[in-house]
Design an enzyme around this catalytic site. Structure first.
Site, PDB file in Angstrom:
ATOM      1  N   SER A   1       0.822  -1.202   0.000  1.00 55.36           N
ATOM      2  CA  SER A   1       0.000   0.000   0.000  1.00 55.36           C
ATOM      3  C   SER A   1       0.856   1.253   0.000  1.00 55.36           C
ATOM      4  O   SER A   1       2.019   1.244   0.422  1.00 55.36           O
ATOM      5  CB  SER A   1      -0.897   0.030   1.237  1.00 55.36           C
ATOM      6  OG  SER A   1      -1.764  -1.070   1.243  1.00 55.36           O
TER       7      SER A   1
HETATM    8  N1  SAH Z   1       0.350  -5.712   3.872  1.00 54.22           N
HETATM    9  C1  SAH Z   1       0.895  -5.229   2.631  1.00 54.22           C
HETATM   10  C2  SAH Z   1      -0.034  -5.156   1.480  1.00 54.22           C
HETATM   11  C3  SAH Z   1      -0.309  -6.493   0.962  1.00 54.22           C
HETATM   12  S1  SAH Z   1      -0.903  -6.552  -0.671  1.00 54.22           S
HETATM   13  C4  SAH Z   1       1.602  -3.910   2.855  1.00 54.22           C
HETATM   14  O1  SAH Z   1       2.613  -3.999   3.495  1.00 54.22           O
HETATM   15  O2  SAH Z   1       1.210  -2.865   2.386  1.00 54.22           O
HETATM   16  C5  SAH Z   1      -2.121  -7.754  -0.498  1.00 54.22           C
HETATM   17  C6  SAH Z   1      -1.613  -9.162  -0.327  1.00 54.22           C
HETATM   18  O3  SAH Z   1      -2.718  -9.973  -0.023  1.00 54.22           O
HETATM   19  C7  SAH Z   1      -0.964  -9.750  -1.566  1.00 54.22           C
HETATM   20  O4  SAH Z   1       0.335 -10.135  -1.255  1.00 54.22           O
HETATM   21  C8  SAH Z   1      -1.836 -10.969  -1.878  1.00 54.22           C
HETATM   22  O5  SAH Z   1      -1.119 -12.077  -2.357  1.00 54.22           O
HETATM   23  C9  SAH Z   1      -2.433 -11.261  -0.531  1.00 54.22           C
HETATM   24  N2  SAH Z   1      -3.666 -12.037  -0.527  1.00 54.22           N
HETATM   25  C10 SAH Z   1      -4.706 -12.007  -1.396  1.00 54.22           C
HETATM   26  N3  SAH Z   1      -5.635 -12.893  -1.024  1.00 54.22           N
HETATM   27  C11 SAH Z   1      -5.181 -13.494   0.114  1.00 54.22           C
HETATM   28  C12 SAH Z   1      -5.700 -14.507   0.981  1.00 54.22           C
HETATM   29  N4  SAH Z   1      -6.894 -15.088   0.779  1.00 54.22           N
HETATM   30  N5  SAH Z   1      -4.958 -14.877   2.042  1.00 54.22           N
HETATM   31  C13 SAH Z   1      -3.748 -14.296   2.279  1.00 54.22           C
HETATM   32  N6  SAH Z   1      -3.213 -13.343   1.507  1.00 54.22           N
HETATM   33  C14 SAH Z   1      -3.925 -12.950   0.432  1.00 54.22           C
END
Ligand code: SAH
Length: 215
Positions: free
Chosen positions: A63
């Site tokens: 993000s």
């Molecule tokens: N926390 C992060 C943003 C993560 S982006 C930050 O530091 O800003 C969103 C993430 O969610 C991606 O890596 C994607 O692979 C993961 N994601 C999507 N669906 C998911 C699920 N059902 N379980 C776990 N992770 C998931």
């Protein structure tokens, strides 16, 4: 030439966070300390503090710094909590949350990202109170439930009820909910059995996949 990342980081805190209304000193301090450049691919380090999401491979992004700070602030962490994060990405937000809570359990669906996040957290010395689990986080993480704070970092069509059921009372859940391309960031609070929902802002996250996410 290697930029002075610390200076750039402080400028980000000033311009992107303080000026836009992030007030929690604990959140500002955490954002001023976690080296975001360590959580993006080597060739995009120069853009690590840009006012936008950053690509991390696997068609995923971390993000925008403001969004990470806002979500952390909305959780109102005091330092004693175990936080559940769904969607680890490269581990940046988990590192921030780890500075604000006692412990973070963060669940990532993509094995390569879970491994990358573990590496990034270990290299920056932020792995000690952060556990990265590779699993479908749309189902939460039952073994350590309930959680007083849950942050979902991928957009869901609705609040996944399994995740909601893992929220403690009192507890706070921050989650983007809506369409694939635009969502609202909801803050759901549970207190004495009462549920309240408010919308903090509009937002755009990558989709939550898995059992209770998008098909
Ligand atoms: N926390 C992060 C943003 C993560 S982006 C930050 O530091 O800003 C969103 C993430 O969610 C991606 O890596 C994607 O692979 C993961 N994601 C999507 N669906 C998911 C699920 N059902 N379980 C776990 N992770 C998931």
């Amino acid at each position: 030439m290697i930029p002075d990342f610390e200076a750039v980081r402080h400028e980000m805190v000033e311009r992107q966070l303080l000026r836009r209304g992030i007030r929690s000193q604990r959140v500002l301090d955490a954002m001023a300390q976690i080296p975001r450049e360590e959580f993006v691919p080597p060739d995009s380090r120069l853009l690590a503090y840009a006012d936008e999401p950053a690509g991390i491979g696997y068609r995923q992004t971390i993000s925008q710094p403001y969004m990470t700070a806002l979500m952390a602030e909305l959780l109102e962490l005091e330092g004693r909590e175990t936080v559940l994060e769904v969607g680890t990405g490269s581990g940046y937000a988990a590192a921030v949350l780890g500075m604000l809570a006692r412990r973070v359990i963060t669940v990532e669906l993509i094995p390569g990202l879970a491994a990358l996040a573990r590496e990034n957290l270990a290299r920056t010395g932020r792995g000690l109170n952060v556990t990265v689990i590779c699993a479908d986080g749309s189902l939460g993480y039952p073994p350590e439930a309930p959680y007083p704070a849950i942050s979902v970092a991928a957009a869901a069509p609705e609040v996944p009820h399994t995740v909601f059921d893992q929220l403690d009372d009192p507890g706070r859940l921050v989650i983007p909910v809506g369409e694939r391309d635009d969502q609202e960031l909801r803050v759901v609070t549970k207190r004495d059995g009462q549920i309240e929902t408010r919308v903090a802002t509009l937002c755009r996250f990558v989709p939550l996949r898995g059992g209770e996410g998008w098909r």
